[in-house]
Motif scaffolding. Structure first.
Motif, mmCIF file in Angstrom:
data_model
loop_
_atom_site.group_PDB
_atom_site.id
_atom_site.type_symbol
_atom_site.label_atom_id
_atom_site.label_comp_id
_atom_site.label_asym_id
_atom_site.label_seq_id
_atom_site.Cartn_x
_atom_site.Cartn_y
_atom_site.Cartn_z
ATOM 1 N N ILE A 95 57.186 -2.392 0.047
ATOM 2 C CA ILE A 95 57.286 -1.171 0.837
ATOM 3 C C ILE A 95 55.948 -0.916 1.503
ATOM 4 O O ILE A 95 54.913 -1.372 1.032
ATOM 5 C CB ILE A 95 57.687 0.038 -0.037
ATOM 6 C CG1 ILE A 95 56.671 0.264 -1.168
ATOM 7 C CG2 ILE A 95 59.094 -0.158 -0.605
ATOM 8 C CD1 ILE A 95 56.940 1.515 -1.991
ATOM 9 N N GLU A 96 55.975 -0.188 2.616
ATOM 10 C CA GLU A 96 54.751 0.021 3.371
ATOM 11 C C GLU A 96 53.907 1.182 2.858
ATOM 12 O O GLU A 96 52.694 1.198 3.020
ATOM 13 C CB GLU A 96 55.068 0.231 4.857
ATOM 14 C CG GLU A 96 55.740 1.535 5.196
ATOM 15 C CD GLU A 96 57.249 1.504 5.007
ATOM 16 O OE1 GLU A 96 57.902 2.461 5.450
ATOM 17 O OE2 GLU A 96 57.780 0.534 4.422
ATOM 18 N N GLY A 97 54.547 2.167 2.249
ATOM 19 C CA GLY A 97 53.788 3.330 1.788
ATOM 20 C C GLY A 97 53.380 4.241 2.927
ATOM 21 O O GLY A 97 53.824 4.111 4.068
ATOM 22 N N THR A 98 52.506 5.168 2.603
ATOM 23 C CA THR A 98 52.019 6.152 3.566
ATOM 24 C C THR A 98 50.780 5.637 4.273
ATOM 25 O O THR A 98 50.006 4.874 3.700
ATOM 26 C CB THR A 98 51.668 7.461 2.828
ATOM 27 O OG1 THR A 98 52.855 7.967 2.199
ATOM 28 C CG2 THR A 98 51.112 8.514 3.763
ATOM 29 N N LEU A 99 50.594 6.050 5.510
ATOM 30 C CA LEU A 99 49.341 5.801 6.204
ATOM 31 C C LEU A 99 48.481 7.048 6.084
ATOM 32 O O LEU A 99 48.835 8.112 6.586
ATOM 33 C CB LEU A 99 49.586 5.461 7.680
ATOM 34 C CG LEU A 99 50.216 4.100 7.977
ATOM 35 C CD1 LEU A 99 50.519 3.957 9.462
ATOM 36 C CD2 LEU A 99 49.309 2.968 7.515
ATOM 37 N N ALA A 100 47.347 6.902 5.381
ATOM 38 C CA ALA A 100 46.459 8.049 5.166
ATOM 39 C C ALA A 100 45.088 7.535 4.750
ATOM 40 O O ALA A 100 44.983 6.459 4.157
ATOM 41 C CB ALA A 100 47.013 8.969 4.071
ATOM 42 N N PRO A 101 44.014 8.273 5.058
ATOM 43 C CA PRO A 101 42.677 7.866 4.602
ATOM 44 C C PRO A 101 42.637 7.727 3.092
ATOM 45 O O PRO A 101 43.352 8.440 2.361
ATOM 46 C CB PRO A 101 41.779 9.009 5.090
ATOM 47 C CG PRO A 101 42.520 9.622 6.219
ATOM 48 C CD PRO A 101 43.977 9.506 5.871
ATOM 49 N N LEU A 102 41.804 6.830 2.614
ATOM 50 C CA LEU A 102 41.749 6.526 1.180
ATOM 51 C C LEU A 102 41.573 7.774 0.324
ATOM 52 O O LEU A 102 42.266 7.949 -0.684
ATOM 53 C CB LEU A 102 40.618 5.539 0.917
ATOM 54 C CG LEU A 102 40.491 4.985 -0.510
ATOM 55 C CD1 LEU A 102 39.977 3.553 -0.473
ATOM 56 C CD2 LEU A 102 39.557 5.854 -1.344
ATOM 57 N N ALA A 103 40.651 8.650 0.691
ATOM 58 C CA ALA A 103 40.363 9.830 -0.125
ATOM 59 C C ALA A 103 41.469 10.878 -0.066
ATOM 60 O O ALA A 103 41.470 11.822 -0.862
ATOM 61 C CB ALA A 103 39.040 10.459 0.312
ATOM 62 N N GLU A 104 42.421 10.692 0.847
ATOM 63 C CA GLU A 104 43.531 11.630 0.980
ATOM 64 C C GLU A 104 44.864 10.999 0.598
ATOM 65 O O GLU A 104 45.908 11.627 0.739
ATOM 66 C CB GLU A 104 43.597 12.141 2.425
ATOM 67 C CG GLU A 104 42.320 12.833 2.892
ATOM 68 C CD GLU A 104 42.305 13.088 4.387
ATOM 69 O OE1 GLU A 104 43.397 13.114 5.001
ATOM 70 O OE2 GLU A 104 41.203 13.247 4.943
ATOM 71 N N TYR A 105 44.809 9.766 0.100
ATOM 72 C CA TYR A 105 46.058 9.050 -0.167
ATOM 73 C C TYR A 105 46.783 9.680 -1.352
ATOM 74 O O TYR A 105 46.178 9.892 -2.411
ATOM 75 C CB TYR A 105 45.768 7.572 -0.443
ATOM 76 C CG TYR A 105 46.939 6.693 -0.120
ATOM 77 C CD1 TYR A 105 47.053 6.106 1.130
ATOM 78 C CD2 TYR A 105 47.956 6.474 -1.045
ATOM 79 C CE1 TYR A 105 48.143 5.309 1.457
ATOM 80 C CE2 TYR A 105 49.051 5.686 -0.737
ATOM 81 C CZ TYR A 105 49.145 5.113 0.516
ATOM 82 O OH TYR A 105 50.234 4.341 0.826
ATOM 83 N N PRO A 106 48.070 9.976 -1.230
ATOM 84 C CA PRO A 106 48.806 10.614 -2.334
ATOM 85 C C PRO A 106 48.919 9.691 -3.545
ATOM 86 O O PRO A 106 49.322 8.538 -3.415
ATOM 87 C CB PRO A 106 50.185 10.873 -1.726
ATOM 88 C CG PRO A 106 50.013 10.774 -0.245
ATOM 89 C CD PRO A 106 48.907 9.798 -0.026
ATOM 90 N N GLU A 107 48.560 10.202 -4.695
ATOM 91 C CA GLU A 107 48.565 9.379 -5.907
ATOM 92 C C GLU A 107 49.956 8.839 -6.215
ATOM 93 O O GLU A 107 50.113 7.663 -6.587
ATOM 94 C CB GLU A 107 48.046 10.181 -7.096
ATOM 95 C CG GLU A 107 47.985 9.376 -8.386
ATOM 96 C CD GLU A 107 47.458 10.173 -9.567
ATOM 97 O OE1 GLU A 107 47.322 9.604 -10.658
ATOM 98 O OE2 GLU A 107 47.185 11.379 -9.398
ATOM 99 N N GLU A 108 50.967 9.670 -6.068
ATOM 100 C CA GLU A 108 52.328 9.223 -6.381
ATOM 101 C C GLU A 108 52.732 8.053 -5.492
ATOM 102 O O GLU A 108 53.338 7.075 -5.962
ATOM 103 C CB GLU A 108 53.304 10.385 -6.198
ATOM 104 C CG GLU A 108 54.745 10.024 -6.535
ATOM 105 C CD GLU A 108 55.687 11.208 -6.381
ATOM 106 O OE1 GLU A 108 56.908 11.003 -6.512
ATOM 107 O OE2 GLU A 108 55.209 12.340 -6.140
#
Length: 257
Positions: A95-108
Motif C-alpha cells: 500500500i502507498e500510505g499517506t504523503l506527509a512530512p516525516l515529523a507529521e506522519y500519522p503513527e497509525e
C-alpha cells in the motif's frame, strides 16, 4: 511452439487484484505456471483469476491479508493443497500510505504501511520457504521499489518499508542459496498502476502531474505493469539460475542519475 519459462511450476502472487500483481499473475500463467492470486480486494482478485482462466490458465483466488500470519499460512497451505506443490512466489502486496512530512506522519498509518509492505514480505517468505525446501528449491521475487534504493519526500513509511524489503531479500538469499532457493527483489520506478495514477502522487489526474513524474525518468515516461511482470517472470525462471540476492531497478534509468 517456444518453450514456456514456467511450464509445470506452481506459484502464488500477492497483491494480485490490479496493477503489477495482476500483470505478473497473467504473465506467469502465459508462461505455463499454475497460480494462486492473493489479495484483500476480493472483486479485483477474482477478476484477475477470470482473466487467467479465460486465457486457458489454471488459477485460484485466495483472500489474504499479508500482515496477518494466519492468513499467509492459509494462503501457502491452500496453494499447495490446490496444486500439490509450490515452486515460485511473488511477494508483491503493498500500500502507498499517506504523503506527509516525516515529523507529521500519522503513527497509525506508518504502522499499517510497515505491516503490509515489510512485515507482509517477511511473513510470506516465512511460510513459502519451508514449502520450497520440500521441493528441493525454488524462486522468490519480492517487490521493492526505487524507494528501496533512494528517498522520496513525504513518503517516510513507504521508503523505510521498501528499504527493509531490500534487506530481507538479501538476508534470505544468503541464508538459502546453498539449499536451492533464489531470492531477488525488483525495484520499479513509477508505473501506470492505480497506486500511482489514482492514489499516491495521482499522476493520472492532471497532465502536468503526469509529465512531471515522467520527467524524473530519463526514458521519458512511466512504466507499464507488463514491463515489471516480464522481469519478474525472467527472475522466477531457470534462465536466472545464477541470480540470487539481486536488487534490480526497473525504472527507465531513474536511479542511474
Amino acid at each position: 511452439m517456444a518453450e514456456r519459462l514456467l511450464e509445470g511450476k506452481a506459484g502464488l502472487v500477492t497483491g494480485g487484484s490490479s496493477g503489477i500483481g495482476r500483470a505478473t499473475a497473467l504473465a506467469m500463467a502465459r508462461e505455463g505456471a499454475r497460480v494462486a492470486v492473493a489479495d484483500v480486494a476480493v472483486e479485483g482478485g477474482e477478476e484477475t483469476v477470470r482473466m487467467m482462466t479465460q486465457a486457458g490458465g489454471d488459477a485460484v483466488f485466495i483472500r489474504t491479508d499479508v500482515s496477518r500470519d494466519s492468513d499467509v499460512a492459509a494462503l501457502v497451505r491452500s496453494t499447495v493443497d490446490r496444486f500439490g506443490r509450490l515452486d515460485v512466489a511473488v511477494n508483491n502486496a503493498g500500500i502507498e500510505g499517506t504523503l506527509a512530512p516525516l515529523a507529521e506522519y500519522p503513527e497509525e498509518m506508518f504502522d499499517r504501511v510497515v505491516a503490509v509492505n515489510l512485515k507482509g514480505v517477511w511473513l510470506c517468505m516465512k511460510h513459502e520457504i519451508p514449502e520450497l525446501l520440500e521441493q528441493g528449491g525454488g524462486a522468490i521475487v519480492n517487490m521493492a521499489s526505487i524507494l528501496g534504493l533512494v528517498a522520496f519526500p513525504n513518503a517516510a513509511a513507504y521508503t523505510a518499508a521498501k528499504h527493509g524489503v531490500v534487506g530481507l531479500t538479501r538476508v534470505a538469499a544468503v541464508e538459502y542459496a546453498a539449499r536451492g532457493i533464489r531470492v531477488n527483489a525488483v525495484c520499479p520506478g513509477f508505473i501506470e498502476t492505480p497506486m500511482v495514477m489514482e492514489r499516491g502522487v495521482a499522476a493520472g489526474r492532471q497532465r502536468e502531474t503526469y509529465e512531471k513524474i515522467a520527467g524524473l525518468h530519463p526514458i521519458g515516461r512511466l512504466g507499464k505493469p507488463e514491463e515489471i511482470a516480464g522481469m519478474v517472470v525472467a527472475l522466477l525462471s531457470d534462465r536466472a539460475s545464477f541470480v540470487t540476492g539481486a536488487v534490480l531497478p526497473v525504472d527507465g534509468a531513474l536511479t542511474a542519475q
